[in-house]
Design a protein around this motif. Structure first.
Motif, PDB file in Angstrom:
ATOM      1  N   THR A 209       0.850  -1.214   0.000  1.00  0.00           N
ATOM      2  CA  THR A 209       0.000   0.000   0.000  1.00  0.00           C
ATOM      3  C   THR A 209       0.875   1.250   0.000  1.00  0.00           C
ATOM      4  N   ASN A 210       2.181   1.028   0.089  1.00  0.00           N
ATOM      5  CA  ASN A 210       3.110   2.164   0.090  1.00  0.00           C
ATOM      6  C   ASN A 210       3.578   2.410  -1.346  1.00  0.00           C
ATOM      7  N   LYS A 211       3.113   3.509  -1.931  1.00  0.00           N
ATOM      8  CA  LYS A 211       3.399   3.775  -3.350  1.00  0.00           C
ATOM      9  C   LYS A 211       4.909   3.721  -3.625  1.00  0.00           C
ATOM     10  N   ARG A 212       5.694   4.086  -2.603  1.00  0.00           N
ATOM     11  CA  ARG A 212       7.156   4.096  -2.838  1.00  0.00           C
ATOM     12  C   ARG A 212       7.708   2.689  -3.010  1.00  0.00           C
ATOM     13  N   GLU A 213       6.868   1.705  -2.621  1.00  0.00           N
ATOM     14  CA  GLU A 213       7.373   0.315  -2.738  1.00  0.00           C
ATOM     15  C   GLU A 213       6.922  -0.369  -4.029  1.00  0.00           C
ATOM     16  N   ARG A 214       6.332   0.471  -4.934  1.00  0.00           N
ATOM     17  CA  ARG A 214       6.000  -0.146  -6.230  1.00  0.00           C
ATOM     18  C   ARG A 214       7.327  -0.434  -6.939  1.00  0.00           C
ATOM     19  N   CYS A 215       7.448  -1.655  -7.438  1.00  0.00           N
ATOM     20  CA  CYS A 215       8.716  -2.065  -8.084  1.00  0.00           C
ATOM     21  C   CYS A 215       8.637  -1.744  -9.575  1.00  0.00           C
ATOM     22  N   ILE A 216       9.319  -0.666  -9.950  1.00  0.00           N
ATOM     23  CA  ILE A 216       9.258  -0.222 -11.352  1.00  0.00           C
ATOM     24  C   ILE A 216      10.681   0.067 -11.835  1.00  0.00           C
ATOM     25  N   GLY A 217      11.003  -0.472 -12.999  1.00  0.00           N
ATOM     26  CA  GLY A 217      12.304  -0.113 -13.593  1.00  0.00           C
ATOM     27  C   GLY A 217      12.998  -1.312 -14.203  1.00  0.00           C
ATOM     28  N   ASN A 218      14.169  -1.036 -14.762  1.00  0.00           N
ATOM     29  CA  ASN A 218      14.974  -2.108 -15.349  1.00  0.00           C
ATOM     30  C   ASN A 218      15.489  -3.021 -14.237  1.00  0.00           C
ATOM     31  N   ILE A 219      15.696  -4.274 -14.612  1.00  0.00           N
ATOM     32  CA  ILE A 219      16.148  -5.241 -13.601  1.00  0.00           C
ATOM     33  C   ILE A 219      17.077  -6.261 -14.252  1.00  0.00           C
ATOM     34  N   VAL A 220      18.073  -6.663 -13.508  1.00  0.00           N
ATOM     35  CA  VAL A 220      18.996  -7.724 -13.964  1.00  0.00           C
ATOM     36  C   VAL A 220      19.043  -8.799 -12.882  1.00  0.00           C
ATOM     37  N   VAL A 221      18.838 -10.026 -13.295  1.00  0.00           N
ATOM     38  CA  VAL A 221      18.787 -11.157 -12.342  1.00  0.00           C
ATOM     39  C   VAL A 221      19.802 -12.203 -12.792  1.00  0.00           C
ATOM     40  N   GLU A 222      20.625 -12.670 -11.856  1.00  0.00           N
ATOM     41  CA  GLU A 222      21.580 -13.732 -12.224  1.00  0.00           C
ATOM     42  C   GLU A 222      20.985 -15.080 -11.861  1.00  0.00           C
ATOM     43  N   THR A 223      20.798 -15.899 -12.895  1.00  0.00           N
ATOM     44  CA  THR A 223      20.241 -17.237 -12.668  1.00  0.00           C
ATOM     45  C   THR A 223      21.247 -18.269 -13.156  1.00  0.00           C
ATOM     46  N   THR A 224      20.889 -19.528 -13.009  1.00  0.00           N
ATOM     47  CA  THR A 224      21.734 -20.602 -13.535  1.00  0.00           C
ATOM     48  C   THR A 224      20.903 -21.435 -14.502  1.00  0.00           C
ATOM     49  N   LEU A 225      21.396 -21.571 -15.723  1.00  0.00           N
ATOM     50  CA  LEU A 225      20.700 -22.382 -16.735  1.00  0.00           C
ATOM     51  C   LEU A 225      21.599 -23.580 -17.046  1.00  0.00           C
ATOM     52  N   GLY A 226      21.104 -24.765 -16.724  1.00  0.00           N
ATOM     53  CA  GLY A 226      21.977 -25.932 -16.855  1.00  0.00           C
ATOM     54  C   GLY A 226      23.065 -25.781 -15.796  1.00  0.00           C
ATOM     55  N   ASP A 227      24.306 -25.683 -16.252  1.00  0.00           N
ATOM     56  CA  ASP A 227      25.381 -25.519 -15.258  1.00  0.00           C
ATOM     57  C   ASP A 227      26.091 -24.157 -15.425  1.00  0.00           C
ATOM     58  N   LYS A 228      25.445 -23.264 -16.177  1.00  0.00           N
ATOM     59  CA  LYS A 228      26.090 -21.964 -16.423  1.00  0.00           C
ATOM     60  C   LYS A 228      25.259 -20.799 -15.864  1.00  0.00           C
ATOM     61  N   LYS A 229      25.962 -19.830 -15.298  1.00  0.00           N
ATOM     62  CA  LYS A 229      25.273 -18.615 -14.829  1.00  0.00           C
ATOM     63  C   LYS A 229      24.860 -17.778 -16.036  1.00  0.00           C
ATOM     64  N   TYR A 230      23.766 -17.049 -15.881  1.00  0.00           N
ATOM     65  CA  TYR A 230      23.267 -16.228 -16.981  1.00  0.00           C
ATOM     66  C   TYR A 230      22.585 -14.997 -16.402  1.00  0.00           C
ATOM     67  N   LYS A 231      22.905 -13.830 -16.967  1.00  0.00           N
ATOM     68  CA  LYS A 231      22.274 -12.593 -16.505  1.00  0.00           C
ATOM     69  C   LYS A 231      21.003 -12.371 -17.325  1.00  0.00           C
ATOM     70  N   VAL A 232      19.887 -12.327 -16.645  1.00  0.00           N
ATOM     71  CA  VAL A 232      18.594 -12.149 -17.297  1.00  0.00           C
ATOM     72  C   VAL A 232      18.197 -10.673 -17.150  1.00  0.00           C
ATOM     73  N   ILE A 233      17.851 -10.062 -18.285  1.00  0.00           N
ATOM     74  CA  ILE A 233      17.558  -8.619 -18.307  1.00  0.00           C
ATOM     75  C   ILE A 233      16.078  -8.392 -18.612  1.00  0.00           C
ATOM     76  N   GLY A 234      15.480  -7.439 -17.936  1.00  0.00           N
ATOM     77  CA  GLY A 234      14.080  -7.116 -18.238  1.00  0.00           C
ATOM     78  C   GLY A 234      13.698  -5.819 -17.553  1.00  0.00           C
ATOM     79  N   PHE A 235      12.369  -5.602 -17.482  1.00  0.00           N
ATOM     80  CA  PHE A 235      11.923  -4.502 -16.615  1.00  0.00           C
ATOM     81  C   PHE A 235      10.717  -4.965 -15.821  1.00  0.00           C
ATOM     82  N   GLU A 236      10.542  -4.346 -14.682  1.00  0.00           N
ATOM     83  CA  GLU A 236       9.489  -4.776 -13.764  1.00  0.00           C
ATOM     84  C   GLU A 236       8.546  -3.611 -13.482  1.00  0.00           C
TER      85      GLU A 236
END
Ligand code: GLN
Length: 247
Positions: A127-154
């Motif tokens: 309910t706190n407008k300041r906590e709305r998650c908006i903007g570009n985002i980068v997430v480091e995940t693992t696909l198979g046995d390799k790390k991968y930086k996933v890019i998007g916006f939220e």
């Protein structure tokens, strides 16, 4: 070999920020490898949607209003969806679609929308407008046995907690909650994430990871998609990662 079947759920309602592009990208990247695809759509009120032989179940993002509208219809498909998940069908869910597969989503008006309960996580809109998650985002995940930086916006007010196996570590942006260190939810046949973009347009390796899983499951043989021309995606990723990670 029969076609790779993608069940696109609520394309008319869960298509925030062009999330339906993920289905186009999966179909395109399959076609480039000579794999034919078939997209089956389930929209609000559709009866007898055929889940048999489906390889991927896909849900995009949606505003609170749309999530409320389709919640009962989705609950009516609970048995089919659970059976598909337990049979190893791949689930790709973005933002609002991600939220609705958990225990519940309490929206910005405090209305509790029952989730399908496929996974243990749950979401409460801040309910706190300041906590709305908006903007570009980068997430480091693992696909198979390799790390991968996933890019998007939220762009979500929902704060998702009780996430036992997050999709990845937040390198820039918010994630499952405002200023969170983790984002999304994952299992071997599940990618649930807040990343719009559409997600797969900037993350070709994730798209190929999903195709590889589905074709391996379908054929019973390990499937490694041959490399295709991802020059443009690589250029786009380089610029974005330099900017977002200030590298
Ligand atoms: N309505 C949900 C929220 O605000 C999901 C939004 C979305 O799908 N981008 O958290």
């Amino acid at each position: 070999m029969d076609k790779l079947r993608i069940l696109h759920m609520y394309p008319a309602m869960l298509d925030l920020y062009g999330d339906s592009g993920n289905v186009e990208i999966l179909s395109y990247r399959c076609r480039m490898r000579g794999i034919e695809t078939e997209v089956i759509k389930h929209d609000l009120g559709d009866k007898d949607t055929d889940f048999s032989g489906v390889d991927i179940v896909y849900l995009g993002g949606g505003a609170d209003f749309e999530q409320q509208l389709l919640a009962d219809d989705l609950l009516g498909l609970k048995d089919n969806i659970r059976k598909a998940y337990e049979n190893g069908v791949y689930f790709l869910m973005i933002c609002g679609g991600y939220q609705l597969m958990g225990q519940y989503y309490k929206d910005s008006n405090g209305k509790k929308i029952p989730g399908l309960g496929l996974f243990d996580y749950y979401t409460v809109a801040s309910t706190n407008k300041r906590e709305r998650c908006i903007g570009n985002i980068v997430v480091e995940t693992t696909l198979g046995d390799k790390k991968y930086k996933v890019i998007g916006f939220e762009n979500h007010g929902g704060q998702t907690t009780n996430v036992k196996t997050p999709f990845g570590k937040v390198l820039a942006g918010n994630g499952n909650e405002f200023a969170s260190s983790v984002e999304g939810y994952t299992e071997k046949n599940v990618t649930a994430t807040y990343l719009h973009g559409p997600l797969l347009s900037k993350n070709p390796r994730l798209a190929d990871h999903i195709i590889s899983y589905c074709m391996t499951r379908k054929t019973g043989q390990p499937y490694k998609p041959e490399q295709i021309n991802d020059k443009l995606e690589a250029e786009c990723r380089k610029v974005l990662l330099e900017r977002l990670l200030k590298k």
